[in-house]
Enzyme design. Structure first.
Site: not given
Ligand code: ATR
Length: 279
Positions: A15-16, A66, A102, A153, A157, A220, A243
């Site tokens: 962490s910075l 969080k 945020d 993806r 969600k 970000i 970010g």
């Molecule tokens: P954060 O709290 O940092 O936003 P998170 O809740 O784990 O982290 O969410 C990560 C995001 O990155 C999600 O939108 C995730 O997509 P999924 O909902 O399909 O998991 C996306 N993500 C992470 N790695 C990915 C990958 N290799 N390809 C596509 N989407 C990815």
């Protein structure tokens, strides 16, 4: 006596925030110290009680706490409750109160770099549907006239995220492929996934080839300073933002909340650039 502030997370070593916060205290004559606390998930409740007992007057919250921190706080402000995520806790009259700035930090950073006071009728692409996307989407829904496509993806969600903004009239869920194919329609593209973060710097959620003239792309991620998507966007003629400003704004907002003092976030950004350059 000096005040104590901190950040809880796991991992937290990189962490910075301690660097930014302690430097800001020195520069602004704030008699305080900021400490990073690495906490095991099973110790979260005890850690919060311990921080209160030793008089920690405020702390930031990062991954993975969080949402998990909420049951252990005395009060949670309505916006943080709605987002089910807290990023700043403040000690007020014997109570730990949770807030979420945020989305506000991101929006301030965006508007400043776009040179606008507000959003209007922009067409926006939000890439991702995780925790960071949730805060940003919630903040965007205050602008009724903007059009928002959420691309993720996992479409379920993205649908769940859209439901959180039920009252927003112009939100649609699309696939990453569709987002890539209609990229020239967007005024603003916001990258909120972890894709492209160091060390996976060659990865990108969509390939940028053809952007609208005047488009603005916000990622970000701040390490690397220019992710693949930002590099492609810059080469396509777009204005871009990483970010760093959001991170600086988050820290400045925390200090303002805890001490009532406004601090210079451009100075924080310079420190961030130096720190990231030397790692
Ligand atoms: P954060 O709290 O940092 O936003 P998170 O809740 O784990 O982290 O969410 C990560 C995001 O990155 C999600 O939108 C995730 O997509 P999924 O909902 O399909 O998991 C996306 N993500 C992470 N790695 C990915 C990958 N290799 N390809 C596509 N989407 C990815």
């Amino acid at each position: 006596m000096s005040e104590l502030f901190g950040i809880i997370g796991n991992p937290i070593e990189h962490s910075l925030s301690p660097l930014l916060q302690n430097e800001a205290y020195t520069l602004n004559g704030i008699d305080a110290h900021f400490q990073a606390f690495h906490i095991a998930p099973e110790d979260l409740e005890k850690a919060i009680q311990g921080m209160k007992a030793i008089g920690v007057k405020g702390f930031m919250v990062t991954v993975p706490f969080k949402a998990a921190v909420i049951p252990y706080l005395d009060e949670v402000d309505p916006i943080a409750k709605q987002k089910n995520a807290v990023n700043i806790v403040q000690y007020i009259d014997g109570k730990y109160v949770g807030f979420n700035f945020d989305g506000e930090a991101w929006l301030k950073a965006l508007l400043e770099d776009m040179g606008q006071k507000s959003l209007r009728t922009e067409k926006i692409l939000l890439l991702g549907a995780g925790g960071a996307a949730q805060s940003i989407y919630h903040t965007l829904t205050q602008f009724a006239e903007v059009h928002i496509d959420i691309a993720n993806r996992t479409l379920d969600k993205a649908e769940a995220l859209k439901k959180l903004g039920d009252s927003h009239p112009h939100t649609h869920v699309i696939s990453l492929e569709e987002a890539e194919s209609k990229q020239e329609q967007y005024d603003i593209i916001i990258q909120t996934t972890s894709i492209g973060m160091w060390p996976n710097i060659e990865e990108s959620p969509i390939q940028i080839t053809n952007l609208k003239t005047g488009a603005f792309v916000s990622d970000i991620i701040y390490n690397p300073a220019e992710t693949k998507i930002l590099e492609q966007a810059r080469k396509s003629g777009a204005r871009t933002q990483n970010g760093m400003k959001m991170l600086a704004m988050q820290n400045a907002l925390a200090i303002e909340r805890w001490t009532g003092q406004k601090v210079s976030y451009p100075k924080m950004m310079m420190s961030l650039k130096e720190a990231l350059h030397s790692t």
